[in-house]
Design an enzyme around this catalytic site. Sequence first.
Site, PDB file in Angstrom:
ATOM      1  N   TYR A   1      -1.598  -1.374  10.238  1.00 11.16           N
ATOM      2  CA  TYR A   1      -1.757  -1.533   8.790  1.00 11.16           C
ATOM      3  C   TYR A   1      -0.523  -0.946   8.093  1.00 11.16           C
ATOM      4  O   TYR A   1       0.063  -1.589   7.210  1.00 11.16           O
ATOM      5  CB  TYR A   1      -3.034  -0.824   8.327  1.00 11.16           C
ATOM      6  CG  TYR A   1      -3.316  -0.991   6.848  1.00 11.16           C
ATOM      7  CD1 TYR A   1      -3.922  -2.151   6.364  1.00 11.16           C
ATOM      8  CD2 TYR A   1      -2.976   0.000   5.931  1.00 11.16           C
ATOM      9  CE1 TYR A   1      -4.171  -2.319   5.006  1.00 11.16           C
ATOM     10  CE2 TYR A   1      -3.228  -0.157   4.576  1.00 11.16           C
ATOM     11  CZ  TYR A   1      -3.824  -1.317   4.122  1.00 11.16           C
ATOM     12  OH  TYR A   1      -4.070  -1.482   2.767  1.00 11.16           O
TER      13      TYR A   1
ATOM     14  N   SER B   1       0.861  -1.194   0.000  1.00  9.58           N
ATOM     15  CA  SER B   1       0.000   0.000   0.000  1.00  9.58           C
ATOM     16  C   SER B   1       0.894   1.240   0.000  1.00  9.58           C
ATOM     17  O   SER B   1       2.062   1.171   0.420  1.00  9.58           O
ATOM     18  CB  SER B   1      -0.850  -0.011   1.278  1.00  9.58           C
ATOM     19  OG  SER B   1      -1.438   1.250   1.501  1.00  9.58           O
TER      20      SER B   1
HETATM   21  N1  LIG Z   1      -8.698  -0.805  -1.516  1.00  9.41           N
HETATM   22  C1  LIG Z   1      -7.682   0.017  -1.312  1.00  9.41           C
HETATM   23  O1  LIG Z   1      -7.856   1.259  -1.356  1.00  9.41           O
HETATM   24  C2  LIG Z   1      -6.308  -0.519  -1.056  1.00  9.41           C
HETATM   25  C3  LIG Z   1      -5.256   0.377  -1.015  1.00  9.41           C
HETATM   26  C4  LIG Z   1      -3.968  -0.100  -0.777  1.00  9.41           C
HETATM   27  C5  LIG Z   1      -3.751  -1.448  -0.601  1.00  9.41           C
HETATM   28  N2  LIG Z   1      -4.792  -2.302  -0.640  1.00  9.41           N
HETATM   29  C6  LIG Z   1      -4.509  -3.728  -0.415  1.00  9.41           C
HETATM   30  O2  LIG Z   1      -5.074  -4.477  -1.463  1.00  9.41           O
HETATM   31  C7  LIG Z   1      -5.376  -5.788  -0.994  1.00  9.41           C
HETATM   32  C8  LIG Z   1      -6.794  -6.143  -1.418  1.00  9.41           C
HETATM   33  O3  LIG Z   1      -7.672  -5.280  -0.727  1.00  9.41           O
HETATM   34  P1  LIG Z   1      -9.118  -4.879  -1.274  1.00  9.41           P
HETATM   35  O4  LIG Z   1      -9.194  -3.415  -1.261  1.00  9.41           O
HETATM   36  O5  LIG Z   1      -9.434  -5.619  -2.490  1.00  9.41           O
HETATM   37  O6  LIG Z   1     -10.011  -5.378  -0.036  1.00  9.41           O
HETATM   38  P2  LIG Z   1     -11.211  -6.389   0.094  1.00  9.41           P
HETATM   39  O7  LIG Z   1     -12.218  -6.141  -0.978  1.00  9.41           O
HETATM   40  O8  LIG Z   1     -11.648  -6.285   1.518  1.00  9.41           O
HETATM   41  O9  LIG Z   1     -10.546  -7.810  -0.172  1.00  9.41           O
HETATM   42  C9  LIG Z   1      -9.676  -8.392   0.767  1.00  9.41           C
HETATM   43  C10 LIG Z   1      -9.485  -9.836   0.386  1.00  9.41           C
HETATM   44  O10 LIG Z   1      -8.593 -10.451   1.319  1.00  9.41           O
HETATM   45  C11 LIG Z   1      -9.183 -11.658   1.805  1.00  9.41           C
HETATM   46  N3  LIG Z   1      -8.743 -11.927   3.162  1.00  9.41           N
HETATM   47  C12 LIG Z   1      -8.693 -11.085   4.209  1.00  9.41           C
HETATM   48  N4  LIG Z   1      -8.259 -11.717   5.295  1.00  9.41           N
HETATM   49  C13 LIG Z   1      -8.017 -13.001   4.937  1.00  9.41           C
HETATM   50  C14 LIG Z   1      -7.561 -14.148   5.624  1.00  9.41           C
HETATM   51  N5  LIG Z   1      -7.258 -14.124   6.933  1.00  9.41           N
HETATM   52  N6  LIG Z   1      -7.429 -15.309   4.945  1.00  9.41           N
HETATM   53  C15 LIG Z   1      -7.747 -15.369   3.622  1.00  9.41           C
HETATM   54  N7  LIG Z   1      -8.192 -14.305   2.916  1.00  9.41           N
HETATM   55  C16 LIG Z   1      -8.322 -13.154   3.579  1.00  9.41           C
HETATM   56  C17 LIG Z   1     -10.677 -11.389   1.752  1.00  9.41           C
HETATM   57  O11 LIG Z   1     -11.362 -12.622   1.783  1.00  9.41           O
HETATM   58  P3  LIG Z   1     -12.916 -12.732   2.280  1.00  9.41           P
HETATM   59  O12 LIG Z   1     -13.602 -11.486   1.785  1.00  9.41           O
HETATM   60  O13 LIG Z   1     -13.372 -13.981   1.588  1.00  9.41           O
HETATM   61  O14 LIG Z   1     -12.873 -12.830   3.754  1.00  9.41           O
HETATM   62  C18 LIG Z   1     -10.792 -10.645   0.441  1.00  9.41           C
HETATM   63  O15 LIG Z   1     -10.814 -11.556  -0.635  1.00  9.41           O
HETATM   64  C19 LIG Z   1      -5.160  -5.761   0.505  1.00  9.41           C
HETATM   65  O16 LIG Z   1      -3.904  -6.335   0.827  1.00  9.41           O
HETATM   66  C20 LIG Z   1      -5.154  -4.285   0.832  1.00  9.41           C
HETATM   67  O17 LIG Z   1      -4.419  -3.987   2.000  1.00  9.41           O
HETATM   68  C21 LIG Z   1      -6.069  -1.884  -0.863  1.00  9.41           C
END
Ligand SMILES: NC(=O)c1ccc[n+]([C@@H]2O[C@H](COP(=O)([O-])OP(=O)(O)OC[C@H]3O[C@@H](n4cnc5c(N)ncnc54)[C@H](OP(=O)(O)O)[C@@H]3O)[C@@H](O)[C@H]2O)c1
Length: 263
Positions: free
Chosen positions: A158, A145
Amino acid sequence: MAITHSVFQNIVITGASSGIGAALAGFYARPGTELGLIGRDPARLHAVANQARAAGAAAQEGLLDLRDRDALALFLTRFDAVHPIDLLIANAGVLDGRRADGTIENADAARRVIEINLLGAIDTLHAVLPGMRRRRRGHIVLVSSLAALSASPDAPAYSASKAGLLSYGRALRAAVADENVRISVVCPGYVTSAMTDTHIGEQPLKISADKAARLIGAGVERNKAVIGFPLPLYVLSLISPLVPQALVRIATKGIRFHVVPRN
Ligand SMILES: NC(=O)c1ccc[n+]([C@@H]2O[C@H](COP(=O)([O-])OP(=O)(O)OC[C@H]3O[C@@H](n4cnc5c(N)ncnc54)[C@H](OP(=O)(O)O)[C@@H]3O)[C@@H](O)[C@H]2O)c1
């Protein structure tokens, strides 16, 4: 001989049941591709897998929590034995941080974030790395991130988890470069997803998960060490550690936030 990485055949994505991971599954799904999709929510994971199948890919669903190291290793080693993984995207992650009443995260919340975002990603990659090293082929992508570069006072664990992942990925990239295994770290800004739904505050220059997947795909194609976006926030995040922290606090006042965790 130069190895062509542009056509990946056997791809594993963690956190594939939602947001960026689901979009990446769609991005890479095509006939001839075998996808290993890991997540916890059965219905959402199944829906993403079915979309990939509709696009012509084969998809295996790994319904598991990353913190279950045995289940994680079993899924990955079984998948790798039949479909040698050439692209691993360690994307799963959670956000926690300051609550609506202003309190900061407690020790349990901090530990959970570090366990999933940092240790979960490290466990994931180490289940796959030996095979890639043996084959002298493969690309590992770690989704960090911009918080890795510019730590947020509203999400200390985080920020630490993502900084740890960035540092780990950079070090590993240099460590295995001679073995023709590639490592890239992704530093996204705000991306529309279930995660940003829990982030209550301004989200400047937010992009869709599909756009994020395309930017990640393009960065992987170019074997970039760090894939940071959007550019203006990436540049600001890069220079923020060089600026006096009092100034950073004033400049980032507008993007302070709190988290309303999902049930
Ligand atoms: N969205 C943003 O603005 C943003 C910005 C910077 C970085 N990121 C990073 O991008 C990545 C994806 O995030 P996203 O925004 O797509 O969020 P999201 O829609 O909440 O997706 C998160 C994913 O991670 C899975 N997950 C979480 N905890 C888990 C665990 N203990 N075991 C297995 N799977 C797990 C969730 O599975 P379930 O839903 O099935 O539980 C879901 O598929 C993350 O690493 C996040 O930190 C996101």
